[in-house]
Design a protein around this motif. Sequence first.
Motif, PDB file in Angstrom:
ATOM      1  N   ILE A  24       1.150 -20.793  47.448  1.00  0.00           N
ATOM      2  CA  ILE A  24       2.155 -19.725  47.489  1.00  0.00           C
ATOM      3  C   ILE A  24       2.937 -19.809  48.796  1.00  0.00           C
ATOM      4  N   ALA A  25       2.226 -20.044  49.899  1.00  0.00           N
ATOM      5  CA  ALA A  25       2.892 -20.167  51.202  1.00  0.00           C
ATOM      6  C   ALA A  25       3.804 -21.376  51.228  1.00  0.00           C
ATOM      7  N   LEU A  26       3.323 -22.480  50.680  1.00  0.00           N
ATOM      8  CA  LEU A  26       4.107 -23.711  50.685  1.00  0.00           C
ATOM      9  C   LEU A  26       5.306 -23.597  49.756  1.00  0.00           C
ATOM     10  N   GLY A  27       5.052 -23.111  48.540  1.00  0.00           N
ATOM     11  CA  GLY A  27       6.127 -22.967  47.580  1.00  0.00           C
ATOM     12  C   GLY A  27       7.093 -21.867  47.937  1.00  0.00           C
ATOM     13  N   GLY A  28       6.633 -20.878  48.715  1.00  0.00           N
ATOM     14  CA  GLY A  28       7.492 -19.749  49.076  1.00  0.00           C
ATOM     15  C   GLY A  28       8.653 -20.134  49.965  1.00  0.00           C
ATOM     16  N   THR A  29       8.578 -21.289  50.605  1.00  0.00           N
ATOM     17  CA  THR A  29       9.677 -21.736  51.458  1.00  0.00           C
ATOM     18  C   THR A  29      10.734 -22.510  50.681  1.00  0.00           C
ATOM     19  N   ILE A  30      10.466 -22.751  49.410  1.00  0.00           N
ATOM     20  CA  ILE A  30      11.385 -23.560  48.607  1.00  0.00           C
ATOM     21  C   ILE A  30      11.938 -22.703  47.480  1.00  0.00           C
ATOM     22  N   GLY A  31      13.192 -22.328  47.562  1.00  0.00           N
ATOM     23  CA  GLY A  31      13.781 -21.492  46.529  1.00  0.00           C
ATOM     24  C   GLY A  31      15.266 -21.735  46.395  1.00  0.00           C
ATOM     25  N   THR A  32      15.962 -20.723  45.888  1.00  0.00           N
ATOM     26  CA  THR A  32      17.388 -20.846  45.640  1.00  0.00           C
ATOM     27  C   THR A  32      18.180 -21.106  46.918  1.00  0.00           C
ATOM     28  N   GLY A  33      17.718 -20.562  48.053  1.00  0.00           N
ATOM     29  CA  GLY A  33      18.417 -20.792  49.309  1.00  0.00           C
ATOM     30  C   GLY A  33      18.533 -22.270  49.623  1.00  0.00           C
ATOM     31  N   LEU A  34      17.479 -23.029  49.293  1.00  0.00           N
ATOM     32  CA  LEU A  34      17.511 -24.474  49.519  1.00  0.00           C
ATOM     33  C   LEU A  34      18.197 -25.196  48.369  1.00  0.00           C
ATOM     34  N   PHE A  35      17.813 -24.884  47.152  1.00  0.00           N
ATOM     35  CA  PHE A  35      18.310 -25.643  46.006  1.00  0.00           C
ATOM     36  C   PHE A  35      19.774 -25.372  45.683  1.00  0.00           C
ATOM     37  N   LEU A  36      20.278 -24.169  45.957  1.00  0.00           N
ATOM     38  CA  LEU A  36      21.673 -23.856  45.659  1.00  0.00           C
ATOM     39  C   LEU A  36      22.446 -23.498  46.926  1.00  0.00           C
ATOM     40  N   GLY A  37      21.889 -22.598  47.741  1.00  0.00           N
ATOM     41  CA  GLY A  37      22.609 -22.099  48.910  1.00  0.00           C
ATOM     42  C   GLY A  37      22.940 -23.146  49.942  1.00  0.00           C
ATOM     43  N   VAL A  38      22.158 -24.235  49.982  1.00  0.00           N
ATOM     44  CA  VAL A  38      22.427 -25.277  50.975  1.00  0.00           C
ATOM     45  C   VAL A  38      23.811 -25.885  50.779  1.00  0.00           C
ATOM     46  N   GLY A  39      24.318 -25.849  49.544  1.00  0.00           N
ATOM     47  CA  GLY A  39      25.672 -26.360  49.301  1.00  0.00           C
ATOM     48  C   GLY A  39      26.705 -25.566  50.074  1.00  0.00           C
ATOM     49  N   ASN A  40      26.556 -24.229  50.089  1.00  0.00           N
ATOM     50  CA  ASN A  40      27.453 -23.383  50.869  1.00  0.00           C
ATOM     51  C   ASN A  40      27.336 -23.679  52.356  1.00  0.00           C
ATOM     52  N   SER A  41      26.089 -23.887  52.817  1.00  0.00           N
ATOM     53  CA  SER A  41      25.858 -24.170  54.237  1.00  0.00           C
ATOM     54  C   SER A  41      26.494 -25.492  54.642  1.00  0.00           C
ATOM     55  N   ILE A  42      26.361 -26.496  53.793  1.00  0.00           N
ATOM     56  CA  ILE A  42      26.944 -27.806  54.087  1.00  0.00           C
ATOM     57  C   ILE A  42      28.462 -27.719  54.148  1.00  0.00           C
ATOM     58  N   GLN A  43      29.062 -27.008  53.204  1.00  0.00           N
ATOM     59  CA  GLN A  43      30.518 -26.860  53.209  1.00  0.00           C
ATOM     60  C   GLN A  43      31.001 -26.093  54.436  1.00  0.00           C
ATOM     61  N   ALA A  44      30.206 -25.134  54.895  1.00  0.00           N
ATOM     62  CA  ALA A  44      30.607 -24.316  56.049  1.00  0.00           C
ATOM     63  C   ALA A  44      30.471 -25.081  57.358  1.00  0.00           C
ATOM     64  N   ALA A  45      29.356 -25.821  57.538  1.00  0.00           N
ATOM     65  CA  ALA A  45      29.044 -26.406  58.842  1.00  0.00           C
ATOM     66  C   ALA A  45      29.112 -27.920  58.886  1.00  0.00           C
ATOM     67  N   GLY A  46      29.158 -28.579  57.731  1.00  0.00           N
ATOM     68  CA  GLY A  46      29.100 -30.025  57.742  1.00  0.00           C
ATOM     69  C   GLY A  46      27.690 -30.508  58.061  1.00  0.00           C
ATOM     70  N   PRO A  47      27.528 -31.726  58.535  1.00  0.00           N
ATOM     71  CA  PRO A  47      26.193 -32.259  58.828  1.00  0.00           C
ATOM     72  C   PRO A  47      25.410 -31.452  59.859  1.00  0.00           C
ATOM     73  N   SER A  48      26.103 -30.669  60.692  1.00  0.00           N
ATOM     74  CA  SER A  48      25.393 -29.877  61.718  1.00  0.00           C
ATOM     75  C   SER A  48      24.497 -28.821  61.100  1.00  0.00           C
ATOM     76  N   VAL A  49      24.567 -28.648  59.769  1.00  0.00           N
ATOM     77  CA  VAL A  49      23.665 -27.713  59.098  1.00  0.00           C
ATOM     78  C   VAL A  49      22.210 -28.118  59.343  1.00  0.00           C
ATOM     79  N   ILE A  50      21.969 -29.400  59.566  1.00  0.00           N
ATOM     80  CA  ILE A  50      20.612 -29.879  59.862  1.00  0.00           C
ATOM     81  C   ILE A  50      20.085 -29.214  61.123  1.00  0.00           C
ATOM     82  N   LEU A  51      20.930 -29.161  62.157  1.00  0.00           N
ATOM     83  CA  LEU A  51      20.541 -28.522  63.417  1.00  0.00           C
ATOM     84  C   LEU A  51      20.319 -27.023  63.213  1.00  0.00           C
ATOM     85  N   ILE A  52      21.147 -26.405  62.381  1.00  0.00           N
ATOM     86  CA  ILE A  52      21.000 -24.968  62.122  1.00  0.00           C
ATOM     87  C   ILE A  52      19.635 -24.691  61.497  1.00  0.00           C
ATOM     88  N   TYR A  53      19.225 -25.511  60.536  1.00  0.00           N
ATOM     89  CA  TYR A  53      17.926 -25.322  59.897  1.00  0.00           C
ATOM     90  C   TYR A  53      16.782 -25.446  60.903  1.00  0.00           C
TER      91      TYR A  53
END
Length: 455
Positions: A24-53
């Motif tokens: 539950i702890a391991l799977g709880g970190t993997i959800g829509t924020g990663l699978f879908l929301g990361v697209g918004n983050s990439i478009q907003a910040a470019g590759p620097s989204v890696i540093l933000i994470y």
Amino acid sequence: MSKEDPKNSTGYERTLTNAHIQLIALGGTIGTGLFLGVGNSIQAAGPSVILIYIIVGIFLFLLMRALGELIVSDLSKHTYIDFIEKYLGNDIGHITGYLYWLSWITLGMAEMTALGIYFQYWFPHLPTWIPGLVTIVALLFINLLSARLFGNLEFSFAIIKIVTIIAFVLLVGFLLIKGDQTNFGPVALDNLVKHGGFFAKGSSGFWSGFQMVIFSFVGVELVGLTAAEAQNPQTTIKKAINEVPLRIILFYVLAIVAILVVIPWNKVATNSSPFVQALGATGIRNAGSIINFVVISAAVSSTNSILYSAGRILFSVSFDGKGKWSQTFGHLRRQLPQNALMLSACLMAIAPIIIVVIGDQAFSFISSTSTSMFLIIWCLMLLTHIAYRKNTAPDQLTEFQMPGFPYLDYATILFFVSMIVLLLILPDNRVSMIAAIVLFAVLAASTKIFRTKQN
């Protein structure tokens, strides 16, 4: 020194095993924020989204260490709200409890909205509100049966998500070594800097990427909410929290790097999962459909966890109350908060109305609102930890202590406050942040009025 109540004074049954808690702890970190929301983050910040994470991940780990110390200090308490009431006062605890509950409801709405987007990959003309509504009805039925059944379901979902992310990273690594071509060009590390540099969107883009990244981590504290139903919380909670950094590196940073070496950041679309886009671009037969099935299971898993959490938070806030509301939602049936679960599910089911009214912007608006609420709550949780340490004798402290206290507590609070200010500055997030602050103020005012009438 921790207090452990094997029978659990609230009436919960300890049915979640060590394997349940870890997955539950391991799977709880993997959800829509990663699978879908990361697209918004990439478009907003470019590759620097890696540093933000990485930055956000560090501060979320510090938050979890603070919360972990609170949890193991008194295992008879069943949510973080109990600690807030004890160390910051009943009124603050009451206000935070309901804000926390509404935060999970909003998070559930975001997951239901994402489900509609995922299903359109196969059924382009399917109304986006249908998958979420069907899912919440099915998950309510499961959660009303037993906590162990919830744990078994999350165990299965977590394995699917974890294996998929690992396989995705390994596959992209293999393609990178081979130098394969995709629809977007070669699979290459050059994609991280070739299209405008690592900070391709500049400082403004870098800062605008924080909201969705923070949303990706929302719910990471779920592991603490399972303590009341864990068979051996003293051991499992510590282990789960200490593994947060590894999960951040593996499931966020490496996964995003893998996406960006396949697809240049400026080619990532926001209307579907970047994972689906990346695998679809490789030309592997049915790869897009396979990963789409996984991201759907991830959204169902997250919605399941959210419903579980929301029901227990509402029960916690209402527990031991004397009014009609407390009698309805502050009691267990068959050792489960059934009424609290049903009300939470009904409120999450409002998401389809929001989807119909707002349309394509529904996911962004709901996720921003959820992020805003959680930032306020995380600040209050850290203040609770500081109050706990100041009011507890050194020989009574648990061995599982927050490192660098109190400096890292204050540094983490400062980071969250700066994120609140940032969301107030950014036009796309301003309304959601103001709404969260206004809601907190309304809850505070209503609590004061209620207390005055009681006296």
